[in-house]
Design an enzyme around this catalytic site. Structure first.
Site, mmCIF file in Angstrom:
data_model
loop_
_atom_site.group_PDB
_atom_site.id
_atom_site.type_symbol
_atom_site.label_atom_id
_atom_site.label_comp_id
_atom_site.label_asym_id
_atom_site.label_seq_id
_atom_site.Cartn_x
_atom_site.Cartn_y
_atom_site.Cartn_z
ATOM 1 N N LYS A 106 84.555 30.941 -4.049
ATOM 2 C CA LYS A 106 83.213 31.086 -4.626
ATOM 3 C C LYS A 106 83.059 30.488 -6.021
ATOM 4 O O LYS A 106 83.934 30.635 -6.862
ATOM 5 C CB LYS A 106 82.872 32.577 -4.724
ATOM 6 C CG LYS A 106 82.663 33.198 -3.372
ATOM 7 C CD LYS A 106 82.291 34.639 -3.531
ATOM 8 C CE LYS A 106 81.906 35.239 -2.200
ATOM 9 N NZ LYS A 106 81.727 36.696 -2.293
ATOM 10 N N GLY A 161 95.198 31.731 -9.092
ATOM 11 C CA GLY A 161 94.466 31.882 -7.833
ATOM 12 C C GLY A 161 95.369 31.715 -6.640
ATOM 13 O O GLY A 161 96.599 31.737 -6.774
HETATM 14 P P1 AMP Z 1 90.171 32.013 -4.729
HETATM 15 O O1 AMP Z 1 90.736 33.403 -4.712
HETATM 16 O O2 AMP Z 1 88.833 31.899 -5.356
HETATM 17 O O3 AMP Z 1 91.177 31.001 -5.216
HETATM 18 O O4 AMP Z 1 89.846 31.671 -3.211
HETATM 19 C C1 AMP Z 1 90.837 31.568 -2.249
HETATM 20 C C2 AMP Z 1 90.204 31.663 -0.891
HETATM 21 O O5 AMP Z 1 89.287 30.597 -0.713
HETATM 22 C C3 AMP Z 1 91.218 31.535 0.221
HETATM 23 O O6 AMP Z 1 91.298 32.774 0.889
HETATM 24 C C4 AMP Z 1 90.652 30.447 1.108
HETATM 25 O O7 AMP Z 1 90.710 30.778 2.478
HETATM 26 C C5 AMP Z 1 89.213 30.364 0.657
HETATM 27 N N1 AMP Z 1 88.608 29.070 0.958
HETATM 28 C C6 AMP Z 1 89.006 27.856 0.574
HETATM 29 N N2 AMP Z 1 88.239 26.909 1.101
HETATM 30 C C7 AMP Z 1 87.307 27.523 1.865
HETATM 31 C C8 AMP Z 1 86.214 27.086 2.668
HETATM 32 N N3 AMP Z 1 85.939 25.780 2.809
HETATM 33 N N4 AMP Z 1 85.467 28.011 3.291
HETATM 34 C C9 AMP Z 1 85.760 29.322 3.152
HETATM 35 N N5 AMP Z 1 86.766 29.805 2.404
HETATM 36 C C10 AMP Z 1 87.529 28.919 1.764
#
Ligand code: AMP
Length: 417
Positions: free
Chosen positions: A219, A375
């Site tokens: 996000k 992350g």
């Molecule tokens: P963060 O904690 O913000 O680094 O987000 C990590 C998460 O983002 C992981 O669980 C990924 O599965 C998710 N993620 C990465 N790319 C996508 C995407 N294109 N659509 C949905 N989720 C995503």
């Protein structure tokens, strides 16, 4: 005045060391991953080698009261094994006076979970749900007042203070920030903290150019501050993962069912504007791997990222995007990577994230400085076997994220000031 472990004389001194031993335990209270214990061992061993004794303190989990499930007694044997010396245990961190006083050089005492006490975090506990604002304020004032005694008591056990808990450096807790003032001339960072701080400083303040940041993850809302800080510092900004689709939609793209946050489109546009004004090159995904189902067996198709059909969702970066990003990565001297560029938990959507890990390994071998932190990209490089092929993998998720946001971390400031 900040001291340094290597030059400090620990002979006959008692060092109280804040570590992050918040390790995962299974239902039998066995440690399933002792990375955090291993990470603190060089600091702990050094104090013992130099003739000091250790009072080790940490939190484990998020207990709201004394709760044996979160007892640090579960980890005493492993700490002892990793340190190579017996470890004594104080089953109440506020009643360790006699044990601390009796410590001889080379001896080690581990204190029970600091978070059994509300004073560690300095937040009131047990407030009724319908508490009035006055009641809340009074409870907060009460815990802040007793926090002073708590900190003073911990400090009374030792002659010097070491903070080696990067994972909690972004918290202004008793043991991470407040205790330092009782050791104005005898406070220092442990080796783990030192390494993390150097890696961050290197990227944010002393980077050899070109400097590229790769920001992915789910996000925009959770990475807005990161993007805002980085756009003022980097030469190239690669924006991937789920968060990239908010940017693509904001620019008029058709993103199908892909993850996005409509309310953050103005922020996304503002970041793109600022990048343009500052001459920062932004690389969004141009080609996406789409699916209609979050499973490893699901059918996938490659689409232009700005023209994804309604029922399809972009879950990974496509081959052309990865090739374009690789060129940027190859030409960079310093790279910061935060957040996966696809749903890497599902192997068939992990190809883009794996490719980034491989690209970073290659440029690292060729002499670039690469930092992975803050992350799920840390989990990704570790899982994929690339942790020792990049320059630095941060151990502190939240702390690293706040550092990349440009915030002063209380645990770091307390030692430096
Ligand atoms: P963060 O904690 O913000 O680094 O987000 C990590 C998460 O983002 C992981 O669980 C990924 O599965 C998710 N993620 C990465 N790319 C996508 C995407 N294109 N659509 C949905 N989720 C995503």
């Amino acid at each position: 005045m900040q001291q340094y472990i290597d030059s400090y004389d620990f002979t006959g001194k008692k060092a109280i060391v804040r570590v992050d031993f918040n390790v995962p335990l299974n239902e039998n209270f066995e440690i399933t991953d002792d990375t955090r214990i291993r990470a603190a061992i060089p600091t702990l061993k050094k104090v013992l080698e130099k003739g000091g004794s250790l009072i080790i303190m940490s939190h484990l989990g998020r207990p709201k009261k004394v709760d044996p499930k979160f007892s640090l007694k579960h980890i005493v044997a492993r700490v002892s094994e990793r340190l190579g010396v017996p470890v004594q245990f104080a089953d109440d961190c506020m009643k360790a006076d006699a044990q601390a006083a009796a410590l001889k050089p080379g001896e080690v005492l581990l204190l029970e979970n600091l978070r059994y006490y509300a004073e560690e975090e300095g937040k009131p506990r047990g407030l009724a749900e319908d508490a009035t604002d006055e009641e809340k304020a009074a409870a907060k004032a009460a815990v802040k007042a007793s926090q002073k005694e708590f900190v003073k008591h911990l400090a009374s056990y030792a002659d010097c203070y070491i903070n080696d808990a990067f994972g909690t450096a972004h918290r202004a807790h008793a043991s991470t920030a407040l205790i330092a003032k009782y050791f104005p001339n005898d406070k220092m960072f442990g080796y783990l903290m030192e390494g993390e701080i150097k890696a961050i400083d290197h990227v944010l303040h002393e980077a050899e150019r070109p400097l590229t940041a790769i920001v992915g993850g789910s996000k925009v809302s959770s990475k807005l501050a990161v993007l805002k800080n980085l756009v003022g510092k980097v030469d190239n900004l690669i924006i991937g993962g789920g968060m990239g689709y908010t940017f693509i939609k904001a620019e008029g793209g058709k993103i199908g069912n892909s993850l996005h946050e409509d309310d953050l489109m103005p922020d996304a546009l503002a970041i793109l504007e600022e990048a343009k004004a500052k001459g920062v090159k932004v690389y969004l995904s141009t080609e996406a791997v789409g699916t209609q189902e979050f499973s490893n067996e699901a059918e996938t198709k490659v689409f232009p990222s700005c023209d994804i059909p309604d029922e399809w969702e972009g879950v990974d970066a496509g081959p052309h995007t990865l090739a374009a990003w690789k060129k940027v990565i190859d030409a960079s001297k310093t790279i910061l990577w935060n957040g996966p560029v696809g749903v890497f938990e599902i192997p068939q959507f992990a190809k883009g994230t794996l490719r980034i890990a491989q690209d970073l390994a290659e440029v690292t071998a060729a002499g670039a400085f690469t930092l992975v932190g803050g992350g799920d990209s840390v989990a990704a490089v570790t899982q994929m076997g690339f942790a020792d092929k990049v320059s630095y993998v941060s151990t502190g998720g939240g702390a690293m994220l706040e550092a990349i946001e440009g915030k002063d971390l209380p645990g770091i400031a307390a030692i430096r000031e």
